[in-house]
Scaffold this motif. Structure first.
Motif, PDB file in Angstrom:
ATOM      1  N   LYS A 152       4.457   0.493  37.329  1.00 37.68           N
ATOM      2  CA  LYS A 152       5.847  -0.559  37.648  1.00 37.68           C
ATOM      3  C   LYS A 152       6.872   0.244  36.786  1.00 37.68           C
ATOM      4  O   LYS A 152       8.287   0.085  37.266  1.00 37.68           O
ATOM      5  N   TYR A 153       6.646   1.144  35.922  1.00 40.19           N
ATOM      6  CA  TYR A 153       7.578   1.656  35.167  1.00 40.19           C
ATOM      7  C   TYR A 153       8.545   2.798  36.169  1.00 40.19           C
ATOM      8  O   TYR A 153       7.937   3.555  36.727  1.00 40.19           O
ATOM      9  N   GLU A 154       9.819   2.707  35.895  1.00 42.83           N
ATOM     10  CA  GLU A 154      10.648   3.693  36.614  1.00 42.83           C
ATOM     11  C   GLU A 154      10.774   4.855  35.917  1.00 42.83           C
ATOM     12  O   GLU A 154      10.685   5.119  34.804  1.00 42.83           O
ATOM     13  N   PRO A 155      11.170   5.943  36.576  1.00 43.81           N
ATOM     14  CA  PRO A 155      11.321   7.290  35.834  1.00 43.81           C
ATOM     15  C   PRO A 155      12.268   7.096  34.813  1.00 43.81           C
ATOM     16  O   PRO A 155      13.408   6.324  34.800  1.00 43.81           O
ATOM     17  N   THR A 156      12.227   7.815  33.493  1.00 47.08           N
ATOM     18  CA  THR A 156      12.763   7.824  32.511  1.00 47.08           C
ATOM     19  C   THR A 156      12.955   6.510  31.896  1.00 47.08           C
ATOM     20  O   THR A 156      13.502   6.319  30.647  1.00 47.08           O
ATOM     21  N   PHE A 157      12.114   5.168  32.175  1.00 50.37           N
ATOM     22  CA  PHE A 157      11.983   3.840  31.556  1.00 50.37           C
ATOM     23  C   PHE A 157      11.679   4.107  30.234  1.00 50.37           C
ATOM     24  O   PHE A 157      12.188   3.741  29.024  1.00 50.37           O
ATOM     25  N   LEU A 158      10.433   4.823  29.922  1.00 48.77           N
ATOM     26  CA  LEU A 158      10.029   4.928  28.622  1.00 48.77           C
ATOM     27  C   LEU A 158      10.951   5.517  27.528  1.00 48.77           C
ATOM     28  O   LEU A 158      11.037   5.252  26.370  1.00 48.77           O
ATOM     29  N   GLY A 159      11.591   6.782  28.269  1.00 53.05           N
ATOM     30  CA  GLY A 159      12.509   7.358  27.371  1.00 53.05           C
ATOM     31  C   GLY A 159      13.713   6.736  26.787  1.00 53.05           C
ATOM     32  O   GLY A 159      14.307   6.722  25.802  1.00 53.05           O
ATOM     33  N   GLU A 160      14.159   5.779  27.773  1.00 46.43           N
ATOM     34  CA  GLU A 160      15.354   4.930  27.494  1.00 46.43           C
ATOM     35  C   GLU A 160      14.900   4.020  26.750  1.00 46.43           C
ATOM     36  O   GLU A 160      15.881   3.413  25.554  1.00 46.43           O
ATOM     37  N   CYS A 161      13.550   3.609  26.602  1.00 49.35           N
ATOM     38  CA  CYS A 161      13.243   2.718  25.584  1.00 49.35           C
ATOM     39  C   CYS A 161      13.238   2.962  23.948  1.00 49.35           C
ATOM     40  O   CYS A 161      13.506   2.578  23.203  1.00 49.35           O
ATOM     41  N   LYS A 162      12.865   4.318  24.057  1.00 45.43           N
ATOM     42  CA  LYS A 162      12.590   5.194  22.791  1.00 45.43           C
ATOM     43  C   LYS A 162      14.199   5.354  22.302  1.00 45.43           C
ATOM     44  O   LYS A 162      14.208   5.040  21.297  1.00 45.43           O
ATOM     45  N   LYS A 163      15.030   5.667  23.064  1.00 42.63           N
ATOM     46  CA  LYS A 163      16.348   5.970  22.714  1.00 42.63           C
ATOM     47  C   LYS A 163      17.172   4.715  22.295  1.00 42.63           C
ATOM     48  O   LYS A 163      18.129   4.663  21.518  1.00 42.63           O
ATOM     49  N   SER A 164      16.744   3.606  22.894  1.00 40.80           N
ATOM     50  CA  SER A 164      17.282   2.250  22.640  1.00 40.80           C
ATOM     51  C   SER A 164      16.811   1.733  21.203  1.00 40.80           C
ATOM     52  O   SER A 164      17.616   1.393  20.175  1.00 40.80           O
ATOM     53  N   ILE A 165      15.477   1.862  20.802  1.00 39.67           N
ATOM     54  CA  ILE A 165      15.196   1.709  19.482  1.00 39.67           C
ATOM     55  C   ILE A 165      15.817   2.513  18.476  1.00 39.67           C
ATOM     56  O   ILE A 165      16.476   2.224  17.501  1.00 39.67           O
ATOM     57  N   GLN A 166      16.067   3.807  18.758  1.00 37.77           N
ATOM     58  CA  GLN A 166      16.508   4.766  17.891  1.00 37.77           C
ATOM     59  C   GLN A 166      18.077   4.426  17.733  1.00 37.77           C
ATOM     60  O   GLN A 166      18.633   4.489  16.529  1.00 37.77           O
ATOM     61  N   MET A 167      18.707   4.001  18.607  1.00 39.38           N
ATOM     62  CA  MET A 167      20.158   3.618  18.548  1.00 39.38           C
ATOM     63  C   MET A 167      20.513   2.277  17.813  1.00 39.38           C
ATOM     64  O   MET A 167      21.231   2.241  16.923  1.00 39.38           O
ATOM     65  N   ALA A 168      19.725   1.365  18.012  1.00 38.13           N
ATOM     66  CA  ALA A 168      19.664   0.147  17.389  1.00 38.13           C
ATOM     67  C   ALA A 168      19.543   0.411  15.892  1.00 38.13           C
ATOM     68  O   ALA A 168      20.264  -0.186  15.059  1.00 38.13           O
ATOM     69  N   SER A 169      18.591   1.014  15.595  1.00 34.59           N
ATOM     70  CA  SER A 169      18.012   1.469  14.082  1.00 34.59           C
ATOM     71  C   SER A 169      19.132   2.149  13.476  1.00 34.59           C
ATOM     72  O   SER A 169      19.697   2.042  12.244  1.00 34.59           O
ATOM     73  N   GLU A 170      19.641   3.300  14.181  1.00 30.51           N
ATOM     74  CA  GLU A 170      20.860   3.990  13.531  1.00 30.51           C
ATOM     75  C   GLU A 170      21.975   3.123  13.288  1.00 30.51           C
ATOM     76  O   GLU A 170      22.722   3.680  12.331  1.00 30.51           O
ATOM     77  N   PHE A 171      22.570   2.481  14.162  1.00 30.01           N
ATOM     78  CA  PHE A 171      23.718   1.987  14.280  1.00 30.01           C
ATOM     79  C   PHE A 171      23.599   0.787  12.846  1.00 30.01           C
ATOM     80  O   PHE A 171      24.417   0.763  11.902  1.00 30.01           O
ATOM     81  N   VAL A 172      22.811   0.017  12.838  1.00 31.46           N
ATOM     82  CA  VAL A 172      22.462  -0.826  11.845  1.00 31.46           C
ATOM     83  C   VAL A 172      22.555  -0.316  10.437  1.00 31.46           C
ATOM     84  O   VAL A 172      23.233  -0.739   9.441  1.00 31.46           O
ATOM     85  N   LYS A 173      21.753   0.748  10.299  1.00 30.06           N
ATOM     86  CA  LYS A 173      21.564   1.483   9.155  1.00 30.06           C
ATOM     87  C   LYS A 173      22.968   2.193   8.791  1.00 30.06           C
ATOM     88  O   LYS A 173      23.417   1.920   7.288  1.00 30.06           O
ATOM     89  N   SER A 174      23.695   2.748   9.753  1.00 25.18           N
ATOM     90  CA  SER A 174      24.909   3.293   9.316  1.00 25.18           C
ATOM     91  C   SER A 174      25.823   2.327   9.069  1.00 25.18           C
ATOM     92  O   SER A 174      26.571   2.535   7.862  1.00 25.18           O
ATOM     93  N   GLN A 175      25.756   1.000   9.751  1.00 27.58           N
ATOM     94  CA  GLN A 175      26.779  -0.065   9.201  1.00 27.58           C
ATOM     95  C   GLN A 175      26.729  -0.543   7.936  1.00 27.58           C
ATOM     96  O   GLN A 175      27.608  -0.876   7.269  1.00 27.58           O
ATOM     97  N   LEU A 176      25.245  -0.896   7.755  1.00 29.47           N
ATOM     98  CA  LEU A 176      25.010  -1.492   6.244  1.00 29.47           C
ATOM     99  C   LEU A 176      25.493  -0.431   5.067  1.00 29.47           C
ATOM    100  O   LEU A 176      26.094  -0.810   4.087  1.00 29.47           O
ATOM    101  N   GLU A 177      25.098   1.045   5.558  1.00 26.34           N
ATOM    102  CA  GLU A 177      25.640   1.949   4.451  1.00 26.34           C
ATOM    103  C   GLU A 177      27.267   1.936   4.321  1.00 26.34           C
ATOM    104  O   GLU A 177      27.907   1.979   3.213  1.00 26.34           O
ATOM    105  N   LEU A 178      27.980   1.682   5.482  1.00 29.24           N
ATOM    106  CA  LEU A 178      29.297   2.075   5.295  1.00 29.24           C
ATOM    107  C   LEU A 178      30.149   0.733   4.835  1.00 29.24           C
ATOM    108  O   LEU A 178      31.424   0.636   4.334  1.00 29.24           O
ATOM    109  N   CYS A 179      29.555  -0.368   4.937  1.00 26.66           N
ATOM    110  CA  CYS A 179      30.069  -1.713   4.863  1.00 26.66           C
ATOM    111  C   CYS A 179      29.416  -2.404   3.659  1.00 26.66           C
ATOM    112  O   CYS A 179      29.857  -2.466   2.490  1.00 26.66           O
ATOM    113  N   MET A 180      28.304  -3.195   3.932  1.00 26.22           N
ATOM    114  CA  MET A 180      27.735  -4.048   3.121  1.00 26.22           C
ATOM    115  C   MET A 180      27.308  -3.384   1.670  1.00 26.22           C
ATOM    116  O   MET A 180      27.384  -3.981   0.390  1.00 26.22           O
TER     117      MET A 180
END
Length: 267
Positions: A152-180
């Protein structure tokens, strides 16, 4: 909102979604169109006063969230504080983590920052795929079962999931370092702890899990209790209940409004 702005001596913007009342509306989540609302409300503000952002949202698109946060920081620098009268989930939690301080009451909740892609939790997809590989190699009889799921998984679906996890983590981490945590010698370590506790799907278990102010502080986030200032609490909750009544009694499903009365409404 004008009373809250006068009491705080700061600009106030409320970003409110009516997702608790307007099930199925297309305008409930954070998306790129919301930036137009922020642009309209910020126009002519005295940006030296900073920004108090009142959030009530189920979350939404991570790239859109990134873009909106970047815009707000360009307008107000790090002088942004977030108020959560009830719920700021998923990408809403990410916005809160992009501020210098969060204000929460006993009734307030943030959520995990583990992302969803096409409506499914990315961590859950990857865990399921790993289980499929493990069990199908160990038990050949289970292979047809797992094949039916994986196909049922479409092509690249797993890869996009991995990248979404990476992007979310990197975004929050960088924002916390730069602001809070800006200026702290252990900013990276503090940010890493927050991300590990809010982004670990095995620990959070459910994307919709609610975390209170005490848990947010235990993660390392800077959180003030609304109850410590009764005047402030009354002002914030008065604003919140006005928005809740508006969603209940009108067709409006999302509101972005400033203390000066400038507002963008979506049905």
């Amino acid at each position: 909102m004008a009373n809250l702005a006068a009491y705080r001596g700061r600009n106030v913007i409320a970003y409110y979604s009516g997702w608790l009342q307007k099930h199925g509306s297309p305008n409930l989540s954070i998306d790129d169109g919301d930036k137009n609302g922020f642009m309209a409300t910020i126009y002519k503000m005295d940006r030296t006063k900073g920004l108090d952002l009142i959030l009530h949202t189920p979350g939404g698109d991570i790239p859109a969230t990134d873009s909106i946060v970047d815009y707000l920081h360009q307008m107000f620098g790090n002088d942004i504080e977030v108020f959560i009268p009830q719920l700021a989930m998923s990408a809403g939690t990410m916005i809160a983590c992009s501020s210098r301080k969060i204000h929460m009451g006993k009734q307030s909740s943030i959520g995990p920052i583990d992302p969803q892609f096409r409506g499914v939790p990315c961590h859950g997809v990857l865990e399921e795929f790993e289980t499929a590989i493990s069990e199908s190699s160990r038990k050949q009889a289970s292979l047809p079962f797992w094949r039916a799921i994986v196909e049922k998984y479409e092509p690249t679906f797993l890869g996009e999931c991995k990248k979404s996890i990476q992007m979310a983590s990197e975004f929050v981490k960088s924002q916390l370092e730069l602001c809070m945590f800006a200026g702290r010698r252990n900013a990276k370590s503090l940010a890493g702890t927050v991300v590990s506790k809010l982004g670990d799907h095995k620990a959070t278990k459910l994307h919709a899990r609610h975390y209170n102010a005490d848990f947010a502080r235990s993660c390392g986030l800077i959180v003030d209790n609304l109850e410590d200032d009764q005047t402030l609490q009354d002002a914030v909750l008065s604003v919140h209940h006005c928005f809740m009544h508006t969603f209940a009694m009108t067709r409006v499903s999302k509101i972005i409004e400033s203390d000066s009365g400038v507002k963008v409404l979506l049905a």
